[in-house]
Structures are given as C-alpha cells and as structure tokens.
Design an enzyme around this catalytic site. Structure first.
Site, PDB file in Angstrom:
ATOM      1  N   ALA A  43      -4.255  -2.973   4.254  1.00 52.36           N
ATOM      2  CA  ALA A  43      -4.421  -4.368   4.692  1.00 52.36           C
ATOM      3  C   ALA A  43      -4.532  -4.456   6.209  1.00 52.36           C
ATOM      4  O   ALA A  43      -5.466  -5.067   6.742  1.00 52.36           O
ATOM      5  CB  ALA A  43      -3.249  -5.203   4.188  1.00 52.36           C
TER       6      ALA A  43
ATOM      7  N   ASP B 108      -7.528   7.792   5.826  1.00 51.29           N
ATOM      8  CA  ASP B 108      -6.662   7.276   4.754  1.00 51.29           C
ATOM      9  C   ASP B 108      -6.960   8.095   3.515  1.00 51.29           C
ATOM     10  O   ASP B 108      -8.124   8.277   3.151  1.00 51.29           O
ATOM     11  CB  ASP B 108      -6.958   5.790   4.491  1.00 51.29           C
ATOM     12  CG  ASP B 108      -5.853   5.118   3.678  1.00 51.29           C
ATOM     13  OD1 ASP B 108      -5.490   5.666   2.605  1.00 51.29           O
ATOM     14  OD2 ASP B 108      -5.356   4.060   4.097  1.00 51.29           O
TER      15      ASP B 108
ATOM     16  N   ARG C 137      -5.648  -8.656  -0.404  1.00 52.73           N
ATOM     17  CA  ARG C 137      -5.433  -8.778   1.046  1.00 52.73           C
ATOM     18  C   ARG C 137      -6.226  -7.769   1.863  1.00 52.73           C
ATOM     19  O   ARG C 137      -6.344  -7.933   3.072  1.00 52.73           O
ATOM     20  CB  ARG C 137      -3.934  -8.672   1.366  1.00 52.73           C
ATOM     21  CG  ARG C 137      -3.350  -7.345   1.006  1.00 52.73           C
ATOM     22  CD  ARG C 137      -1.866  -7.342   0.802  1.00 52.73           C
ATOM     23  NE  ARG C 137      -1.413  -6.011   0.476  1.00 52.73           N
ATOM     24  CZ  ARG C 137      -1.576  -5.428  -0.701  1.00 52.73           C
ATOM     25  NH1 ARG C 137      -2.190  -6.068  -1.683  1.00 52.73           N
ATOM     26  NH2 ARG C 137      -1.143  -4.206  -0.923  1.00 52.73           N
TER      27      ARG C 137
ATOM     28  N   LYS D 230     -10.721   4.492   0.263  1.00 55.99           N
ATOM     29  CA  LYS D 230     -10.525   3.357   1.175  1.00 55.99           C
ATOM     30  C   LYS D 230     -11.251   3.550   2.503  1.00 55.99           C
ATOM     31  O   LYS D 230     -11.920   2.637   2.988  1.00 55.99           O
ATOM     32  CB  LYS D 230      -9.023   3.154   1.446  1.00 55.99           C
ATOM     33  CG  LYS D 230      -8.276   2.462   0.338  1.00 55.99           C
ATOM     34  CD  LYS D 230      -6.849   2.153   0.763  1.00 55.99           C
ATOM     35  CE  LYS D 230      -6.123   1.387  -0.340  1.00 55.99           C
ATOM     36  NZ  LYS D 230      -4.736   1.072   0.026  1.00 55.99           N
TER      37      LYS D 230
ATOM     38  N   ASP E 138       2.202   2.591   6.088  1.00 52.64           N
ATOM     39  CA  ASP E 138       3.147   1.877   5.226  1.00 52.64           C
ATOM     40  C   ASP E 138       4.450   2.650   5.052  1.00 52.64           C
ATOM     41  O   ASP E 138       5.220   2.368   4.152  1.00 52.64           O
ATOM     42  CB  ASP E 138       2.518   1.592   3.855  1.00 52.64           C
ATOM     43  CG  ASP E 138       2.128   2.875   3.119  1.00 52.64           C
ATOM     44  OD1 ASP E 138       2.322   3.974   3.685  1.00 52.64           O
ATOM     45  OD2 ASP E 138       1.628   2.780   1.985  1.00 52.64           O
ATOM     46  N   ASN E 139       4.687   3.672   5.901  1.00 52.07           N
ATOM     47  CA  ASN E 139       5.959   4.390   5.771  1.00 52.07           C
ATOM     48  C   ASN E 139       6.436   4.859   7.144  1.00 52.07           C
ATOM     49  O   ASN E 139       5.638   5.132   8.042  1.00 52.07           O
ATOM     50  CB  ASN E 139       5.837   5.571   4.795  1.00 52.07           C
ATOM     51  CG  ASN E 139       4.966   6.680   5.342  1.00 52.07           C
ATOM     52  OD1 ASN E 139       5.451   7.573   6.023  1.00 52.07           O
ATOM     53  ND2 ASN E 139       3.662   6.622   5.073  1.00 52.07           N
TER      54      ASN E 139
ATOM     55  N   CYS F 269      28.780   6.455  -8.473  1.00 50.70           N
ATOM     56  CA  CYS F 269      29.666   6.019  -9.563  1.00 50.70           C
ATOM     57  C   CYS F 269      29.316   4.610 -10.043  1.00 50.70           C
ATOM     58  O   CYS F 269      29.478   4.292 -11.215  1.00 50.70           O
ATOM     59  CB  CYS F 269      31.125   6.090  -9.119  1.00 50.70           C
ATOM     60  SG  CYS F 269      31.672   7.801  -8.937  1.00 50.70           S
TER      61      CYS F 269
END
Length: 1017
Positions: free
Chosen positions: A437, A463, A474, A487, A535-536, A591
């Site tokens: 985007a 990419d 988007r 992309k 994006d990371n 836990c």
C-alpha cells in the site's frame, strides 16, 4: 463481480478495512452516494480513496478541461488528455478501482435538486462564492458537506455534517475490559480492578458488568458512566442499596452514540473552530483563515491566482488580507496579521503539488467516510495545513521566470520550487523497498513529482510478494486481473502509465544479508536515498543499518488502521530509525495459554499453537529424520525435555497415529477432540477441584483463573463437526491423503465410533505459573529415550515416504486453516465460559492482521514526499524536517523536529552513530594488514588499546584469548581470520568489513568508540 444485495460485504476484498471500520460502518458506506466536484489533483485523490473504501456510488463533477498544470498531481490524466473534460477522462480509470462502486460523471452546472441525490457533497478547488451557495443548499437539506482546497504548499479542509449528526464511535478503538476484584457499597460505589494491568478507562466512559457474584444487581444494570480515580479504580453509580460484593466480575467498556452539531459554512466562516495540525504553528490556522478568504477575493478580482513568486501580486494579496481582517468579527480578527505568511501564500498559490493533495485528499476522504458511517470524530470544522519548510532554507529571491509555466507536466510544481529543483528531482536515484500500500502510493507520488524521471534518474523497487485479492482495497496500482502477478513488476508497469518518463526497475528480492551481493557497495553508493515501504520491524532495522553504513537519507513510514507515522533520517543530522524502538509486545504467559485462559485472545493463540504443533512441526521433524542421518544425534543434544518431545512426536507421526485412509483421519480428529476438550479438562479439575483453596485460604479458581468444564461431543453441534472436518482434512493433507467435505458421510462415521474412555490420574504435576514452570526440574528418562529410538522405524524402511508440513494461510477460505482455528478456539472458550469470537475477529487476532485503510496510507505518503522535497534540496537545519504521527479517527496530528543523534566522545574526538574509523586493510606493498598490525595501528594512530574485535557474531580477538590461539592469529591477515572464525568464504562482492571494537584509553579505562570500516578491495 458485484454481489446481489447492497449490504453484502465482500470480506475477501475489504478484510483489512473492515478491521478499521467494522461491519456496521461498512454497511452504511455501501448505501451512500457521494458527489466529488472538481477533478484536479485533489479531487481525483479524494475520489480514488472513497471508491477504494466502497461507497455505493460516486459522481464526478467537472465543467473544465485538462490543463498542463493539472498533470503535476492528477494521476489519471495523460498528456494526450489536455483539452478534454477532466471528469470524463478520469471516470473509466477511477471505475476500475472497485467494481462494487458505480462511478458516473456530470459536466454541467450543479442544480439544487440534483444535489439531493447525494448523502455527501465534496467541493474541491472552487470559489468561495460557489462554496457558500452549495453550502447553504446542503445545510438546509441535511446533505453533508466537505470543502477541500490546496494552494501550493497550503491546504484547507472544512466539514459541515448538519445540526444533528449521530456519532456511533468517536475513536474506533477496541472496547476495553478488566477483571473486578472489589466493589464498595457506597454513593458512588468504587470499583477496584485486578492489578495485573491498568484498566485504561477514561472519565466519561460507559461500562457494563458481567459475572459479578454477590452484588448481582450490577450484572443487569444499563451502561453506567464512570469517573476514573486511579489506574486500577473508578467510581460508578450509587451502590449503597445493592447486595454485598463477594467476588469476580468483568467490566466492559460500552460505546454509546451521541449527537454532534455543525454550523453552516457561512456561520462557521465568521466564527470558526480550528483543528490544530501542528502545535508549533498554533497561530497559523486563524491567519490562514484570513489569508484564504483574501486569496478567493484576489482570484475573483483578477480571474487568476497570484503569479508565482511575484512581489507585486504578493503585495496585493497582503492588502486584501488586511481589508478582510479589518472587516472580520472579533473571534477571527488578528491583532497582528502575519504578512510574511500571506506573502508566501501568494508566492505558491498557483502551485499544484501531488504530496499536498495526497495529504489533504487522504484526510478529506476519511471525513467523507465519517459522514457516511458516523464512525470516528469528524474535523470540527476547519483544518489548515502548510509545509513552508519545503521552501529553500536560505531565502533565495526566486527568479520569476524560473517559476513560470513551460507547458509541461511539472508546471504546477515548478510554480512553487522553480525549474532547478525539477531538474534535480529528475536526476535522483532512489531505492524503494516494498510495493504494498505505501509502496504504491510512493511510486505514484514519485511519478507525479518527477523523481527519477530524468535522463540520469532511476528508481529501483523490490518486493517478493504476489498480489492477493485483499490488496486491491488499498494498493491502488493493482486491478482484479493482476491477482497472483508479482507486485513489483505490476506496480512498475502501472506507474509508467501515470508518467511514461519514470525510469523504474523492478526486482523480487528480499532485502537482507542474502542479497548483499545484489544490493552491494556499488548499488548503495550510487543512490541518493532510500524509501521504506515495509511491513515488519526486522526489515526496517536492516535497511536502517544499511543507510547508516552508506550514509544515505532514509524515509521511513508505517500505518495501523487510522494511525500513521513517518520518520526522516538524514546522515549526520538526525538519529536513525534504530535509535529508538517501541517496547516489545506483551506475550501471553505459557501457563495462561496451557491451563488458565481468561480471554478469547488466549484461546486463539492456543489454537494457533495447536495448528503449528499438529500440522507443521511434526511433519517437518519427520522429514528431517528421513533425510538427515544425524537428526536423532542432534535432537538428543537439545536442552531440557525437548529431546523427548521431538522424538515422541516423530514416533506418533510414524507409528501410533499414521493414517492409511480418510476414515483414520476422522477417527484421529474425533479422539483429539476428546483429548483436548474433555480429557485434559477432567485431569485439570481432578488436580484442582472447583472448591480448591490456595495456601492463603482464597478460592484457587478466582480472579483471572476461570474454572473450566469438560465438553461432551455432539455430532449435531455444528461447531463440533466443524472441528472434526477441519482437523481431519488438515491431518490427511500432512500425509498426502485425499480429504473430504462430505459432512453427512463424516457424521455417519462419527456415530459408529465409541466414546474414548478417560480416567484422571493422580500425581500429575500441573504448573500454576511460568516461574514455577521454569524452576521445575526437567529430567528425562534415558531408558524411555532409548525405547523410543528403537521403536521409530529407520528411514530405509520408509522408502519414498514423506510428510507435507502446512504453513498457516489465513486468507484462503477453502483450505480449512481458519475453520480449524475458529472451531479450536471457540471450543476452548466454551470450556472456560469465555465469549466466542466470530471468524472475522478470529482471523484478525490469530492471523496477526494489521488493519489498513487507503486514506491513512495516502495521507502519510503525502507527508513522506514533503520530506523528500527537503532531502533533495539538501536542507541542513534540523528544524526544517518534520517527523509526524497522525490518527485520522480522533482526528489528531503531531509534527515534531527529528532528534539529533546522541554525541559520544573519546579523548577530544566527538562522534555519533554516523561516524566510523576508515582503515585501509590493503597496504601499499599489496599485502593485507595482519591482526597484529591492526592492533598496532590503533595504538599508534589513535592511542587506543583494543581489548576485543568482533565481526558480526564472530569474535576475532579478545585480550582473554588462550595464548596459543592468540599467537596463531596475530600474524594472519584479518580477512583470513574472519573466514576461519565464521566458517564462511568472503564473496567477491565484499569490499569492506564492519568491525566492532572494545577499547581502553591510555589510562586503561574502557571507552566507547565508533565502528571500523575495514577496506579490503
């Protein structure tokens, strides 16, 4: 294809936006018709965003034809469209964005009755007289109005949503909840929450209660307004007549709708309310309110905007502004009119900039969505914005002829910055990392401003991903027929349509150490800058390190729903992206996941762990076992109980549970259902009965510990059957067996299976906390390990056999992945009486989806490209740059000066993260420096005694090294030591090494020094 019903929502297309708006708001959007008047750069930006957003219909209105100046920012006009009607040319290109939205045109004058067909009317770049006429009609007929205008580096936005707009949700945040530990009988009653986490409520919030024991009246009461007393306490209504509180209870935040009212444009013009965009410019909105009115008068009087950088026209605008100010009501009138600001408005008002249109267009489109849906707080009612920092830092007297139109596509930009910057933009070489985007929006803006569009310019975009349906909502350079294509290639081809002069090269490489032979010294040294569209965080940190090393500017940005941020990193001037980091996400204790969940997030994470532990890890381990002769040997060296767990899983997969036919998979799923939702719960309740007390006498099952109950399998319960269908199909897939979707046949098979018998065992240790789990000894029975090794069939007994690990994929509704997650999580939620989550919410949490909407992306990228203007011009003052954070839902805007890099010192040398030692490893005699020579060099040249040298994870030298090892290394060349220690040959592309040093000064004190760039080629 469009669905039959208007209110059907295509979740595959709108999934990321649905997590921002919600289904209810989306349904309102899908029944709304919007008129966008004015199809220049701003109008097309707004239309693009609301069409992507998914309104029912958009009508494009424009009576004018395309001019050269429009091409600076109107990305759906081509050079061959000059002279054609802007709306008619744009219509087919906008209509392609979303087949669910009807896009039509109107090229005549707007009449009153025609306006009545619309829920929202948007006016862009129109005269004030026209705005007032339309504004009066809209206000009187209950039609919501958005007025947007951009003039060079200035933007204006106005909203009138009527006298009685219903606001459903002011901020869009997920409703909060907290666990109650005490409620007093008082007037007002005071609620105390468990001190595990702050409740997060604010005074004025409304809440409701569930599961309160004792004071049960609270469970039936309507939403109560609260007053916050502290991070764990708040007061509610009068509880003095209620029953005594005993224990438990959950308090939930409730979103309560409210009415808000707006003044008409005429009334608001005289008595305005402003939304501040930049707190460093608090006085600007009121000044620009006068300035824009004067500008409208100038345009009406002279039938043109002020000429670019023309002193005569600037003086005329100042005179008009003084008259407007003198006639203004006291609420608006300025004691000291900022004449310098008004002059700058005159200088650039003829300009037309894509980044300003992107920013104001993103905001305006979000306001349209607010008007349609009642979701998020609207702008009340005026917003002014300027980016004057983009102008040259050292005031230059622009030669007027350098800003005059040349009848080319950059005329609107040249009017603001002159032709010299245009030439410079064309020569830029930029690396764009990511074509999602943000990447699509950046490429569009690059094309419009002419970045890399000249002879020596170039944009490299990379990419690895392919286009998916959910991207289309988007990532506006992609179309439905592009799904499954790459992309980067598709984005590059699309942007060449926008500006044929753009020089863009597309790659499909992941950025990281593995591609440093592609993105090597030559590549980076040729660049003028880098723009991240990632994006990371890991990839962002990596690119940041590369930019610091090669001393290149970095433009960093990101979005999360209606929130967005951007950071500019300038060599030697600012800190880098890595200089500050968000705190790590809070993880769920093991836990809690294993035995004591109390929220749907816990059961969903448990279901994701189940998926990995059933359908991925065992298959991967089996395949490793089959191909790697040393697999068992390596497994036995693992810590704690891991050897046992891994070998038991391999044994289960190859011996105990290996299916031969589909029916075996159904049987396995049926037994696993009983194991997880009945047997394990019975065992837990056997170890900790419902009435169990702790050592302090309190109930064990209280507070965050919810007492579970076992489930009984019912083939007629759709959730139970969903689980078996999904689990059996996934299990079959891991063995390469054919599955089935025949629920009837599976039901018949299940009815023939006996209910597995289970008897709880005594002496089973269940850990109550993670601390207890960590301190527990993890001894493994060696005899049992030997038995396991003996009973696992050897690889040669399984010729040709392999398993098929499954990678979780949330967006394919036919693959059973989300079916399994939803069923597994909701069954566990039923065990613990936790409210279940539908598929939509489950996908968000389990798939770790980042909510996204086109409006935020457009606005943030507009701000990125404003910083790009400064970078290309070479601005050198810290205060010229702006980092930004926005939240369009509130609406909230924060602009701040970037931080300077922290300064360090050794001896008299000051240094920052941008500094380093450059050491020429290859000496004049053609031989490389040895470790001894390297150590001596620092001692003689810099008076530094090196105590440690490392390269990446490899320790090359340390003062505490065994003497034999040290002696062996001292006379070896540095690169030889690096290859030896890292067990890797240095590639031919490696010209330099980054070495980290620990040093002592002459007094023997440990001091911090920069890294070393060790040059070897």
């Amino acid at each position: 294809m469009p669905k039959n019903s208007e209110t059907d929502i295509d979740e595959g297309l709108y999934s990321r936006q649905l997590y921002v708006l919600g289904h209810e708001a989306m349904k309102h959007l899908q029944t709304s018709s919007v008129l966008v008047s004015g199809l220049q750069g701003l109008g097309v930006e707004i239309a693009k965003n609301i069409i992507l957003g998914g309104v029912k219909a958009v009508t494009l209105h424009d009576q004018d034809t395309a001019q050269w100046a429009d091409l600076s920012s109107q990305f759906y006009l081509r050079e061959e469209d000059i002279g054609k009607n802007r709306a008619e040319v744009s219509q087919p290109r906008l209509a392609e964005l979303n087949s669910y939205v009807r896009v039509s045109t109107c090229t005549g004058p707007l009449v009153e009755d025609f306006l009545s067909d619309f829920q929202v009317v948007v006016l862009t770049n129109t005269s004030l007289e026209y705005q007032l006429q339309v504004g009066e009609v809209c206000h009187s007929r209950g039609i919501k109005l958005v007025v947007a205008d951009t003039r060079g580096l200035f933007g204006q936005l106005f909203c009138d949503f009527g006298e009685e707009m219903i606001l459903i949700d002011s901020n869009g945040e997920q409703p909060l909840s907290a666990m109650v530990s005490m409620v007093t009988k008082d007037s007002p009653g005071v609620v105390t929450c468990l001190d595990e986490a702050r409740h997060g409520f604010e005074s004025g919030d409304f809440v409701s209660f569930t599961e309160v024991q004792g004071m049960s009246e609270l469970n039936d009461i309507h939403p109560i307004e609260i007053k916050v007393l502290g991070p764990y306490t708040f007061s509610i209504c009068d509880t003095s007549s209620f029953s005594d509180y005993i224990r438990g209870g959950i308090v939930h935040q409730i979103k309560v709708s409210k009415k808000i009212s707006f003044k008409s444009l005429l009334a608001s013009l005289a008595e305005p309310d402003f939304v501040i965009t930049d707190f460093a410019k608090c006085s600007r909105p009121a000044q620009l309110h006068i300035g824009f009115q004067a500008l409208h008068q100038f345009c009406a009087q002279y039938s043109r905007p002020p000429r670019p950088h023309n002193e005569e026209d600037a003086a005329k605008l100042v005179t008009l502004a003084q008259i407007v100010n003198a006639q203004a009501l006291p609420a608006v009138q300025q004691d000291n009119l900022d004449e310098d600001l008004i002059r700058k408005l005159a200088y650039v008002a003829a300009g037309n900039l894509a980044p300003i249109n992107a920013f104001i267009g993103g905001l305006a489109a979000q306001e349209v969505m607010k008007a349609c849906s009642g979701k998020f707080m609207p702008i009340r009612q005026w917003l002014y914005f300027d980016a004057l920092e983009c102008l040259p830092e050292n005031r230059v007297t622009f030669m007027e002829d350098k800003s005059l139109p040349r009848q080319n596509r950059y005329d609107g930009q040249v009017a603001v910055f002159g032709s010299d910057l245009q030439e410079k933009l064309g020569k830029q070489k930029y690396f764009l990392v990511g074509a999602g985007a943000i990447g699509c929006e950046l490429l569009k803006n690059f094309a419009m401003i002419g970045l890399g569009c000249g002879e020596d310019g170039e944009i490299t975009i990379t990419d690895m991903d392919t286009i998916e349906k959910s991207n289309l909502n988007r990532q506006f350079l992609f179309r439905p027929w592009d799904v499954t294509k790459l992309k980067s290639d598709t984005a590059a081809a699309a942007v060449r349509q926008i500006n044929p002069n753009i020089r863009v090269i597309s790659h499909q490489n992941r950025v990281g150490p593995d591609t440093e032979h592609i993105y090597d010294d030559d590549f980076f040294q040729n660049l003028d800058g880098v723009a991240n569209a990632l994006d990371n965080v890991d990839a962002r940190l990596y690119m940041d390190r590369r930019c610091v090393y090669y001393r290149k500017p970095l433009l960093e940005s990101g979005t999360l729903g209606t929130k967005g941020n951007m950071q500019v990193v300038i060599p030697f001037l600012t800190e880098s992206y890595s200089s500050s980091q968000d705190p790590p996400e809070k993880s769920i204790p093991i836990c809690t996941l294993k035995n004591f969940p109390n929220a749907i997030e816990h059961t969903l994470q448990w279901a994701r762990d189940e998926f990995e532990g059933l359908f991925k890890q065992p298959a991967e381990n089996v395949n490793q076992y089959l191909i790697d002769p040393k697999f068992v040997e390596r497994t036995l060296r693992l810590a704690g109980t891991q050897p046992l767990e891994v070998l038991e899983a391999v044994h289960r997969s190859l011996v105990l549970q290996r299916p031969q036919i589909w029916a075996d998979c159904v049987t396995w799923a049926y037994r696993h259902w009983h194991n997880q939702y009945s047997d394990n719960i019975q065992q837990l309740l056997h170890s900790f009965p419902p009435s169990q007390l702790t050592s302090s006498g309190a109930l064990f099952w209280s507070g965050p510990k919810r007492c579970p109950h076992p489930l009984i399998f019912d083939v007629n319960n759709p959730l139970h059957l969903d689980y078996v269908m999904a689990a059996a199909n996934l299990f079959a897939q891991t063995y390469g067996l054919a599955g089935s979707q025949d629920r009837g046949a599976v039901t018949s098979l299940l009815l023939s299976l006996p209910v597995p018998k289970f008897t709880p065992k005594s002496g089973i240790k269940i850990h109550v906390s993670d601390q207890e789990l960590q301190s527990a000894s993890s001894s493994v029975d060696d005899n049992h390990l030997e038995e396991l090794k003996a009973t696992i069939p050897s690889p040669d007994k399984l010729p040709g056999f392999k398993m098929y690990p499954i990678d979780f994929e949330k967006d394919d509704d036919s693959n059973f992945h989300m079916d399994f997650i939803v069923a597994a999580s909701n069954l566990r939620a039923e065990n613990y009486d936790i409210s279940p989550a539908d598929r939509h919410k489950s996908k968000l949490i389990a798939g770790k989806i980042i909510p996204a909407i086109a409006t935020t992306t457009a606005a943030i990228v507009g701000l990125v490209c404003l910083e790009l203007y400064k970078v290309v011009q070479g601005h050198q003052q810290l205060e010229s740059y702006k980092n930004s954070f926005i939240n369009l839902a509130l609406p909230f805007f924060s602009f701040s000066e970037p931080l300077a890099p922290p300064h360090h010192q050794y001896y008299n040398h000051e240094w920052t993260l941008w500094d380093r030692f450059d050491v020429q490893g290859l000496q004049s005699n053609g031989e490389e420096m040895t470790l001894k020579q390297f150590l001596d060099y620092f001692k003689t040249e810099h008076k530094l005694e090196i105590t440690m040298v490392s390269q990446g994870l490899s320790m090359l030298y340390s003062f505490f090294m065994p003497s034999a090892k040290l002696k062996e290394r001292l006379d070896r060349p540095m690169t030889e030591i690096v290859s030896h220690v890292s067990k890797r040959k240095l590639g031919r592309h490696v010209r330099t090494l980054v070495l980290e040093l620990c040093c002592n000064n002459e007094s023997g004190e440990d001091i911090e020094v920069p890294y070393v760039r060790y040059i070897i080629r």
